[in-house]
Design an enzyme around this catalytic site. Structure first.
Site, PDB file in Angstrom:
ATOM      1  CG  ASP A   1     -11.311  50.753 -60.993  1.00  0.00           C
ATOM      2  OD1 ASP A   1     -11.550  51.172 -59.876  1.00  0.00           O
ATOM      3  OD2 ASP A   1     -12.039  51.251 -61.910  1.00  0.00           O
TER       4      ASP A   1
ATOM      5  NE  ARG B   1     -21.577  48.953 -58.293  1.00  0.00           N
ATOM      6  CZ  ARG B   1     -20.508  49.634 -58.057  1.00  0.00           C
ATOM      7  NH1 ARG B   1     -19.624  49.341 -56.947  1.00  0.00           N
ATOM      8  NH2 ARG B   1     -20.038  50.503 -58.928  1.00  0.00           N
TER       9      ARG B   1
ATOM     10  CE  LYS C   1     -18.251  49.685 -62.704  1.00  0.00           C
ATOM     11  NZ  LYS C   1     -18.053  50.999 -62.386  1.00  0.00           N
ATOM     12  CG  ASN C   2     -15.669  52.496 -64.851  1.00  0.00           C
ATOM     13  OD1 ASN C   2     -16.879  52.211 -64.418  1.00  0.00           O
ATOM     14  ND2 ASN C   2     -14.607  52.678 -64.273  1.00  0.00           N
TER      15      ASN C   2
ATOM     16  NE  ARG D   1     -18.444  57.873 -56.148  1.00  0.00           N
ATOM     17  CZ  ARG D   1     -18.542  59.241 -55.634  1.00  0.00           C
ATOM     18  NH1 ARG D   1     -19.164  59.354 -54.205  1.00  0.00           N
ATOM     19  NH2 ARG D   1     -18.048  59.902 -56.099  1.00  0.00           N
TER      20      ARG D   1
ATOM     21  NE  ARG E   1     -15.324  56.859 -55.549  1.00  0.00           N
ATOM     22  CZ  ARG E   1     -15.630  55.833 -56.580  1.00  0.00           C
ATOM     23  NH1 ARG E   1     -16.204  54.801 -55.990  1.00  0.00           N
ATOM     24  NH2 ARG E   1     -15.653  56.209 -57.902  1.00  0.00           N
TER      25      ARG E   1
ATOM     26  CB  CYS F   1     -18.274  54.797 -51.479  1.00  0.00           C
ATOM     27  SG  CYS F   1     -16.914  54.920 -52.448  1.00  0.00           S
TER      28      CYS F   1
ATOM     29  CB  ILE G   1      -6.749  56.742 -56.941  1.00  0.00           C
ATOM     30  CG1 ILE G   1      -5.521  56.465 -58.260  1.00  0.00           C
ATOM     31  CG2 ILE G   1      -7.886  57.738 -57.455  1.00  0.00           C
ATOM     32  CD1 ILE G   1      -5.116  57.824 -58.692  1.00  0.00           C
TER      33      ILE G   1
HETATM   34  C1  UD1 Z   1     -13.984  56.711 -61.611  1.00  0.00           C
HETATM   35  C2  UD1 Z   1     -14.204  55.346 -62.037  1.00  0.00           C
HETATM   36  C3  UD1 Z   1     -13.959  54.537 -61.217  1.00  0.00           C
HETATM   37  C4  UD1 Z   1     -12.380  54.354 -60.778  1.00  0.00           C
HETATM   38  C5  UD1 Z   1     -11.939  55.921 -60.509  1.00  0.00           C
HETATM   39  C6  UD1 Z   1     -10.401  56.133 -60.610  1.00  0.00           C
HETATM   40  C7  UD1 Z   1     -16.655  55.467 -63.335  1.00  0.00           C
HETATM   41  C8  UD1 Z   1     -18.002  55.516 -63.493  1.00  0.00           C
HETATM   42  N1  UD1 Z   1     -15.797  55.014 -62.207  1.00  0.00           N
HETATM   43  O1  UD1 Z   1     -14.684  57.127 -60.675  1.00  0.00           O
HETATM   44  O2  UD1 Z   1     -14.245  53.063 -61.447  1.00  0.00           O
HETATM   45  O3  UD1 Z   1     -11.813  53.690 -59.502  1.00  0.00           O
HETATM   46  O4  UD1 Z   1     -12.619  56.939 -62.007  1.00  0.00           O
HETATM   47  O5  UD1 Z   1      -9.871  55.870 -61.870  1.00  0.00           O
HETATM   48  O6  UD1 Z   1     -15.685  56.015 -64.253  1.00  0.00           O
HETATM   49  N2  UD1 Z   1     -12.263  63.654 -56.617  1.00  0.00           N
HETATM   50  C9  UD1 Z   1     -12.253  64.743 -55.773  1.00  0.00           C
HETATM   51  N3  UD1 Z   1     -13.497  65.460 -56.082  1.00  0.00           N
HETATM   52  C10 UD1 Z   1     -14.287  65.288 -57.028  1.00  0.00           C
HETATM   53  C11 UD1 Z   1     -14.110  64.062 -57.794  1.00  0.00           C
HETATM   54  C12 UD1 Z   1     -12.897  63.270 -57.546  1.00  0.00           C
HETATM   55  O7  UD1 Z   1     -11.699  64.800 -54.533  1.00  0.00           O
HETATM   56  O8  UD1 Z   1     -15.155  65.966 -57.137  1.00  0.00           O
HETATM   57  C13 UD1 Z   1     -11.103  62.705 -56.059  1.00  0.00           C
HETATM   58  C14 UD1 Z   1     -11.333  61.189 -55.746  1.00  0.00           C
HETATM   59  O9  UD1 Z   1     -11.717  61.004 -54.361  1.00  0.00           O
HETATM   60  C15 UD1 Z   1     -10.326  60.691 -56.088  1.00  0.00           C
HETATM   61  C16 UD1 Z   1      -9.702  61.125 -57.403  1.00  0.00           C
HETATM   62  O10 UD1 Z   1     -10.232  62.675 -57.247  1.00  0.00           O
HETATM   63  O11 UD1 Z   1      -9.157  60.511 -55.118  1.00  0.00           O
HETATM   64  C17 UD1 Z   1     -10.054  60.611 -58.655  1.00  0.00           C
HETATM   65  O12 UD1 Z   1     -11.424  60.087 -58.826  1.00  0.00           O
HETATM   66  P1  UD1 Z   1     -12.452  60.440 -59.988  1.00  0.00           P
HETATM   67  O13 UD1 Z   1     -11.462  59.951 -61.155  1.00  0.00           O
HETATM   68  O14 UD1 Z   1     -13.344  61.371 -59.815  1.00  0.00           O
HETATM   69  O15 UD1 Z   1     -13.267  58.746 -59.674  1.00  0.00           O
HETATM   70  P2  UD1 Z   1     -14.690  58.492 -60.295  1.00  0.00           P
HETATM   71  O16 UD1 Z   1     -14.573  59.301 -61.361  1.00  0.00           O
HETATM   72  O17 UD1 Z   1     -15.656  58.675 -59.158  1.00  0.00           O
END
Ligand code: UD1
Length: 419
Positions: free
Chosen positions: A306, A398, A22-23, A93, A122, A117, A328
């Site tokens: 995950d 999903r 998916k990712n 998202r 996030r 969420c 995380i």
């Molecule tokens: C992606 C994955 C999700 C997985 C997550 C962490 C996809 C579609 N989803 O989500 O399944 O659980 O990586 O491995 O690939 N953060 C901020 N600001 C930002 C972005 C992130 O503070 O602008 C923080 C987040 O809250 C979190 C950390 O950074 O604590 C990592 O998140 P991130 O890797 O960005 O998660 P996603 O890309 O949303």
């Protein structure tokens, strides 16, 4: 709304074919927006999230066709819209992944800001700060991020405080068509990012540093449509490995990539499972009682967040104490209350959960608030004594391709019913 009913206590024996990730599918689908032409994606999993992304691509002007079971043809000749609405972003998202490609191709994008969420706040501030470094002017209007780069994007240096997966992907997709060179420091290193980099490189992008935390992107003027294959889903793979650990049995997973699960495999061996790794298959066998282990979730190659809910369920079937540290997402213990209803002894203290493994769970009606928490309840139901009814199945839809069919195929007593 559907529910899943599981009669627990059946061992799992046989073979399961792992689907595309998916990712990885979501960013690769978003990348088809970058240039006109007919893009071909293979091994696309049939999930609610991939269908949402197709819907979004169509709204933006792309046309698509499914060919066979898992191949998508996406024609993005006529992409001329630039808005991802609140309705879409609130259901997924990862819709935010169109921000980078739209800015690179059209110089404009309007994407709803995701709300909180179930697993935490996030935010997307890293994506926004990164795009600003590439010369995008960003404003916030009525809950939407509006980005404009009328004179095109300009390379820059982007540093992530914390490695963000979709943040890294968005900046990569924006930077491939920027003027000059972009450097992403403290980039995320997840295998799905490597999959995206390979596709962007085939399209004509110039990217150095794949698999490392420093990515250098030399912008090019033009890209071309290509054919790409989605990598196997390591979280789906991990979920089935853990399910055998909990329910017992001997299962081989095919069409997967065990090298993408270094930390999980290490932990499962410590727990006492027998694991044989091949290049594209993995065999897991439960041979005796389970030992408890401590886990800390970390960015790749650390233990994936995950799989945290699923491994916590496994620990309830061990004998002894295990400490699970979620580093995380701040609120990713929503499954704990449901596992407790099944008889688990788990204490939560901030970002840590202490599981006192009692070696068993009892079936119960449960529900979950997010995708991976729901998966952890399926694992719990497979191994629990008696019947477990899981509601809010749309979370599982999903991210798990044909979950019920695959588990039935290896001997689980599981069915889906309308509520
Ligand atoms: C992606 C994955 C999700 C997985 C997550 C962490 C996809 C579609 N989803 O989500 O399944 O659980 O990586 O491995 O690939 N953060 C901020 N600001 C930002 C972005 C992130 O503070 O602008 C923080 C987040 O809250 C979190 C950390 O950074 O604590 C990592 O998140 P991130 O890797 O960005 O998660 P996603 O890309 O949303």
């Amino acid at each position: 709304m559907d529910k899943i009913i599981i009669e627990g206590g059946r061992q799992l024996h046989g073979e399961v074919r792992i689907s595309g990730a998916k990712n990885a599918a979501l960013p690769l689908m978003a990348a088809t927006l970058l240039c006109p032409g007919k893009h071909i994606l293979h091994n696309v999993p049939d999930l609610r999230d991939t269908r949402t992304m197709l819907n979004l691509l169509e709204i933006l002007g792309a046309k698509w066709e499914k060919v066979g079971e898992t191949t998508l043809h996406i024609n993005s000749d006529e992409v001329d819209k630039f808005e991802a609405s609140y309705d879409l972003v609130k259901t997924m998202r990862a819709s935010v992944l169109v921000l980078g490609p739209l800015l690179a191709r059209l110089g404009r994008a309007r994407v709803s800001l995701p709300g909180g969420c179930a697993i935490g706040a996030r935010p997307i501030d890293f994506h926004m700060q990164g795009l600003k470094k590439l010369g995008v002017s960003l404003t916030l209007q009525q809950g939407y991020v509006e980005g404009a780069a009328e004179d095109g994007l300009q390379g820059g240096t982007v540093y992530f405080d914390v490695p963000s997966v979709t943040g890294t992907e968005n900046i990569l997709m924006a930077a491939v068509l920027a003027r000059g060179t972009t450097i992403i420091k403290n980039a995320a290193r997840e295998p799905e990012i490597g999959n995206l980099i390979n596709m962007l490189t085939d399209m004509g992008g110039r990217i150095e540093g794949r698999g490392t935390d420093k990515l250098t992107i030399h912008g090019v003027q033009k890209l071309k449509a290509v054919e790409a294959t989605i990598i196997p889903d390591r979280i789906e793979t991990g979920t089935y490995l853990i399910a055998v650990g909990a329910a017992g049995g001997d299962m081989t997973l095919t069409h997967c990539n065990p090298s993408h699960l270094p930390s999980l495999i290490e932990k499962l061996r410590t727990v006492g499972l027998e694991i044989e790794e091949g290049d594209t298959a993995i065999r897991v066998k439960r041979v005796g009682p389970l030992t408890s282990v401590d886990i800390k979730t970390m960015p790749y190659p650390g233990f994936p967040t995950d799989l945290q809910a699923q491994i916590m369920t496994l620990m309830t079937f061990s004998k002894g104490l295990s400490v699970i540290h979620e580093s995380i997402f701040e609120n990713r213990f929503m499954h704990v209350a449901e596992l407790r209803r099944m008889g688990a002894d788990i204490r939560v203290d901030g970002g840590r959960a202490v599981v006192n493994g009692l070696g068993k769970l009892m079936g119960a009606p449960v529900m979950a608030t997010d995708l991976r928490a729901s998966a952890s309840l399926v694992v719990a139901g497979l191994a629990a004594e008696g019947t477990t009814e899981i509601s809010r199945v749309y979370h599982l839809d999903r991210g798990y391709d044909d979950l019920v069919g695959k588990l039935k195929g290896v001997g689980a007593e599981i069915r889906r019913e309308k509520e």
